[in-house]
Each structure stands twice: as structure tokens, then as C-alpha cells.
Design a protein around this motif. Sequence first.
Motif, PDB file in Angstrom:
ATOM      1  N   TRP B 144       2.442  12.294  -2.497  1.00  0.00           N
ATOM      2  CA  TRP B 144       2.173  11.235  -1.517  1.00  0.00           C
ATOM      3  C   TRP B 144       3.453  10.993  -0.733  1.00  0.00           C
ATOM      4  CZ3 TRP B 144      -2.271   7.757  -1.868  1.00  0.00           C
ATOM      5  CH2 TRP B 144      -2.253   6.750  -0.917  1.00  0.00           C
ATOM      6  N   PRO B 145       3.408  11.018   0.603  1.00  0.00           N
ATOM      7  CA  PRO B 145       4.622  10.753   1.380  1.00  0.00           C
ATOM      8  C   PRO B 145       5.207   9.396   0.994  1.00  0.00           C
ATOM      9  CG  PRO B 145       2.844  11.490   2.827  1.00  0.00           C
ATOM     10  CD  PRO B 145       2.238  11.260   1.469  1.00  0.00           C
ATOM     11  N   SER B 146       6.498   9.337   0.802  1.00  0.00           N
ATOM     12  CA  SER B 146       7.123   8.096   0.359  1.00  0.00           C
ATOM     13  C   SER B 146       8.490   7.931   1.000  1.00  0.00           C
ATOM     14  CB  SER B 146       7.287   8.098  -1.159  1.00  0.00           C
ATOM     15  OG  SER B 146       8.401   8.884  -1.530  1.00  0.00           O
ATOM     16  N   SER B 147       9.070   6.760   0.843  1.00  0.00           N
ATOM     17  CA  SER B 147      10.408   6.532   1.393  1.00  0.00           C
ATOM     18  C   SER B 147      11.500   6.923   0.404  1.00  0.00           C
ATOM     19  CB  SER B 147      10.555   5.074   1.848  1.00  0.00           C
ATOM     20  OG  SER B 147      10.103   4.190   0.863  1.00  0.00           O
ATOM     21  N   GLY B 231       0.270  -1.428  -5.459  1.00  0.00           N
ATOM     22  CA  GLY B 231      -0.175  -0.475  -4.445  1.00  0.00           C
ATOM     23  C   GLY B 231       0.901  -0.145  -3.415  1.00  0.00           C
ATOM     24  N   GLY B 232       1.678  -1.155  -3.041  1.00  0.00           N
ATOM     25  CA  GLY B 232       2.719  -0.952  -2.035  1.00  0.00           C
ATOM     26  C   GLY B 232       3.828  -0.022  -2.491  1.00  0.00           C
ATOM     27  N   ILE B 234       3.277   2.840  -4.043  1.00  0.00           N
ATOM     28  CA  ILE B 234       2.833   4.238  -4.011  1.00  0.00           C
ATOM     29  C   ILE B 234       3.569   5.006  -2.920  1.00  0.00           C
ATOM     30  CG2 ILE B 234       0.849   5.796  -3.768  1.00  0.00           C
ATOM     31  CD1 ILE B 234      -0.922   3.541  -4.872  1.00  0.00           C
ATOM     32  N   PRO B 235       3.668   4.462  -1.689  1.00  0.00           N
ATOM     33  CA  PRO B 235       4.497   5.148  -0.692  1.00  0.00           C
ATOM     34  C   PRO B 235       5.942   4.634  -0.712  1.00  0.00           C
ATOM     35  CG  PRO B 235       3.017   3.552   0.370  1.00  0.00           C
ATOM     36  CD  PRO B 235       2.935   3.327  -1.097  1.00  0.00           C
TER      37      PRO B 235
END
Lengths: 366, 366
Positions: B144-147, B231-232, B234-235
Amino acid sequence: MSSLQDRQAAGGTRVVISVDAMGGDRGPAAVVAGISHSAKKNPELDFLLHGNREELDRLVGKRKILDGRCTVIHAEDVVRMDDKPSQVVRHGKSTSMWSALESVRSGDATVAVSCGNTGALMALSMIRLRKLPGVNRPAIAILWPSSNPQGFNVMLDVGADIRADAQDLLQYALMGTSYARNALDLTRPRIGLLNVGTEEHKGRAELREAHDLIENHASDGAYEFVGFVEGGDIPGKRCDVIVTDGFTGNVALKTGEGTASLIGQLLKEAFAYSPLSRIASVLALTSMSRLKKRIDPRRVNGGVFLGLNGTVVKSHGSADPTAISAAVKLAFQLARSGFGDRLAARVASAAELAQDDGEQKDHNKT
Amino acid sequence: MSSLQDRQAAGGTRVVISVDAMGGDRGPAAVVAGISHSAKKNPELDFLLHGNREELDRLVGKRKILDGRCTVIHAEDVVRMDDKPSQVVRHGKSTSMWSALESVRSGDATVAVSCGNTGALMALSMIRLRKLPGVNRPAIAILWPSSNPQGFNVMLDVGADIRADAQDLLQYALMGTSYARNALDLTRPRIGLLNVGTEEHKGRAELREAHDLIENHASDGAYEFVGFVEGGDIPGKRCDVIVTDGFTGNVALKTGEGTASLIGQLLKEAFAYSPLSRIASVLALTSMSRLKKRIDPRRVNGGVFLGLNGTVVKSHGSADPTAISAAVKLAFQLARSGFGDRLAARVASAAELAQDDGEQKDHNKT
């Protein structure tokens, strides 16, 4: 304190909103800034502001627009973000959150707004305002940006209760229908039941049962049932109202917010990458701000507690003045449209539906 | 058909991937275009392509790059998106999906790729490849794209099984650790357990139990446990691996994808709004395409089934050639790194941990 009745006698169509000024991550200054903004936009709006009198008097005194329109009600304590709901219910009588709900309970205000601890706010709302007759689990509903013509979908529950059985999900469908009518002006909202696939044999047993229940009551409930929907349909256009349990709804809400903020951050980086893209970003500024206004979660800030004797708007804990003003605007809309009474009438009919259904255990599909 | 052994003898370090060419929404043409792209990029890659021989021979014949590198294996039938997994298990022997898994089972290929019906693919994989010793519920993991610095997080399960108990969630933590090491090159991944709040008293009972289990096994499992995440995250960058049940994970995945595509669509509209913003969009083109490349779900297409004797990559049903090529690339990486064997070793130790834990029922927190 002057009562709602006095104010209404004096002002005609004035609307009074009860606001918990403490408890948010940014403290009362953000709340007072937010309600000042709302006061400017809506001249018929008055406030009951709950919290530390000294601090609030000072903050309100700086805002001319609030002069004569904001009554401060002192509350000694604050509900913290990590307080357990059960403890707040037992020992929270002197908190600003309790006090804010009390003004709705007494009829001094129509709607309460708080950016405090969600669990505590829900627990206190249940105890002080009590559930509407026929409601088993109240729900929190939010508006979600979508590709539908109305620009938003309703999703519930997003965190009032981590469990929901088939009967609860039917109630959510009915409460969501009411909310979609009042907030989005849809006469016959399309309801979708959130699942991991759209095929009828998929998902948990309670979801298959809820599928049949909600389908069978579509014509009585004055909604259209589109069946199972998936996560991708929450911001989509297959339905207007997404029904789910509070655990799944909360994860979906926060995942969506997190994804949007990741994209915002990457977009910023993309535009800062080269001189040419920096020029582009300046030219694109108006486009971007239009887009930001459209999807900024602060502008649709405010989960609404449905299923209680009185309406409560839960704002984000981290709400800034823009977000608080959005929550107050929502509270104002709901107060003015008589949403509370309409919802109560619908849920009363839901209770009848539920009773009917208890007798009809072999849910044959039509 | 020439076996993997023959090919390896002839080619040295060649990697053979088994591909189900049918069953995707876009048909075999998209699959053949996708593997051609991969063949170009990775000269050491060969394919076993399963499906209708006549159609596949024609499609493969048009691609020079596949000459001598692609063996077509005929399968009469196709698993449809609406077929029930239980029926496919009983009557699916002549399908391309079955055939593609058979090549992994026999050792002719290391990894299988399919864009067909997820439920059927999982059910068939369980029956034909069988679960690894010590695994109760296999899981599907995605990137999953993430920071985070590595640009992606791992999330599992995103839909293999709609249920997971505390013991399953511990296994997911261990399998996710393996996957994060192989796919993201992280030596000590940070694990987060998805919940509706980060406080330890929140959420369902099985999550509180899983919290303690995963925490207690962090040092044996060679991961760091950050506790509950939302949930926040996850990315976000609080953790590298998000552990959850397949129902919640699937909803979160699709919500994130739906949100990203809504934003993409709104961005397009924003840039088409006025002549000035159209100019901006031309100047911004490179920035935007950089961003698109970064978050395009097609470029990280491919859920990996973990916990089986053999690796299976599930591509999106709607995968186009770009997405199929991404799934093949992932399969190739995993095949080359010996991921399957490493995971098996880790899960064997997980089984021991699980046994230990059965004896230690009073999970005191340390």
C-alpha cells in the motif's frame, strides 16, 4: 441563563446550539474562533458555550460578533481523550461535555456540538438523552465526498458501536434514509450494505440476513436497496447511503481520510519537484483550491449521532476553526429542518417493522 | 511440456512463472500483452500460460519477445467471477486456474499468477497447494503506498478469509514480517494491529487478546510491535505492516482505492475548469505523471497468498497489461529471492510459538 423559550420569544426564528468548548485537541480558542465564523454566516444562530468561564469569557470578549449571542455556562472539568467512557458516565457530571448535553436534554438548545472523546460523548448521550423508542444501537453518520450528483454519500455507523446485528443494520438503513433526505435532499435514497463482495452468498452470516431484511422493507422504508456494495462504492455512485457496523465504518472512514491526506502530501511534493512544476503549481492554484474545498475533510466535519432523543454532532478531535464552523453549520441545518422529530417518526415505524419481522422468521427472498 | 528442471538445466538461472491467462475481466489479450512487457524487462523470465490453446497460440504468435519463452498449456474451461468457490473446487479441474496452480504444485513453476475470482483462487490454492504446517488461515498481503521511507506498507489479510482469531492475527504478523523483509527490504519491520482506536481497552475482545500475543512474541518474531493502529495509519508511517482480518482489510483496501480514484477524477475536473487551469495542467503534466506513477494501483498490482506450499499472486480482476506486468514482476521478485522457503521456515517457528502460547493462558502484560 436565558432559556430557549425566552430567546425564541425575543428573536422569532432563532436557533440555539449547545457547544462543548473544551475537550478538543486544539482547546477552546479554536472552538470560539469556529463559532464566531458561524455567527457571522448565520445571523439567526445563538450559542450556549460550556467550559471554563474565565477562559471562555476572555475568548468570547475578543469577538464582537458573539456579543449578546453567546451564553457561557461554567463547567469545572474536561473529558480527556483517553478517559474511559464508563468512568465519564459515572464521574463526569462536572465536565463541559455533560453540561453541553444537558442543554439539549432540558430543551434550552436543539443540537449539541462537541469535539471531545467520541466514546465518552456517545456513552453520555445514551445515558442523558436516551435512545429513541425502538432503537437498539444508535449510530454515527457522516457525509463522504462522492462522485454522485449531490457530491456526498452518507455512511453509518462509523464508530458508535463496534457491533451490529441484522436488525441494527436495518435500523441504520432507515436512519440513514432520514439523514440523506435532510442533509442531501434526496427523496428516495439508494441504500447499499457494505460487504467484501457484491455476490449475495458472500460475507458474514449477519450480513446475508441483513441483506434480506433491508430488501424486504425497502418499500415501507421509502428507500431503494441496491444490495451489497464494496469499499470502492463509499466514494462512488452506486448508492447514496452506505450501511455498516461501527468497526468497519470507522476503519473505512479513517483509511479514506488517510489516503486523501497522503495524496495531498504527494501532490505538494510533485509540484515542488522542479522549477517548471513550481510555475505550474502557481497557475494551478485556483484549480487546486477548488478541489481542496471540495474534498477537504474539515469542510464536511461532523458525525451525527442518530437514534437519540436529541441530535448530537461530533466534530473531529483535531478540529480547527474551519472544521468547527462546518460542524456548527451542520448542527444548524439539522436544527432548522426539524430533523430530530422526523427521524423519531421514522424510527418508530422501524420498530414496527422490526416487530413484524420477528414473526416472519423464514425470510424468503422475493 | 518441458519441465522446470529441463529449462533450468538449459538456461541456468531462468525463472518460470505459471500464468492463468483466462478469468480476468479483460480476457487473455490483456494477459499476453502484460507478460510480453515483463518478458522484455526481465530476460531470465519464462512462462507457462494456461487457457484456450487456439486463442493463446494466436496471441502469443503476435509477440516476438515471447518466442521460445512461453509454453501454452491447454485448459478447456474458465472460472467465472460469479462462480462459487465450493463449486470450482469440486468441478473446476478443467479450468485454466486449476491448471496454473498445478504447475506450481508439480514444481514446473515457482509462482502462479491469476487475475480470476479471488475466492475460487484461494479455495483452489488451499486444496491443491495445501496450507503450510502450522498455518490455520492463509492470508492475502498487499503493498500500500505510504509516507514511509520505503514508499509502501504491507497490509494483510485483505480478503482470504473474513474471520481471524487472535492466533491467526499472530500468524499474520509473522508472515507479514517475512513479506516486508523480502518485498521492502526491512530487517525489523514495525507491526501495527488495526483497530478503531489506539487505546488498549478499545475494540473487540479478540483484538485485545491478539494485542498481547503479538506483543509477547515480538523479540522471537524479529519485529517491533507498535500496538493498535487506525485506518489512517495504513498509508501512514507509524508502522510498516498492518495486521487485520480479511473482512476489514478488504473494505479498507477498496475504500482507499476508491478514494484515490475519486480524487484523480476531481483533479481532472479541476484542471479542465478554466482556460488558465488547462494551461496549468499542461505545465503540471510531468509532476502529475510522477505522482500517478507513485500511487497508481496498477503499478503495485498483486496480492500475495501467504501460508501455502507455493506462492500465488492474485492480480486485480480488472487488470490491464500494465497491472498484469506489475503482478508478474512481483512474482518474479518473490521467486528469485526464495521467499517461499523463508516464509515456511518462519511459519514453522510460528507454530511452535502458538503451541507455547496455548500453555500460557494467563497472558500477563509485561
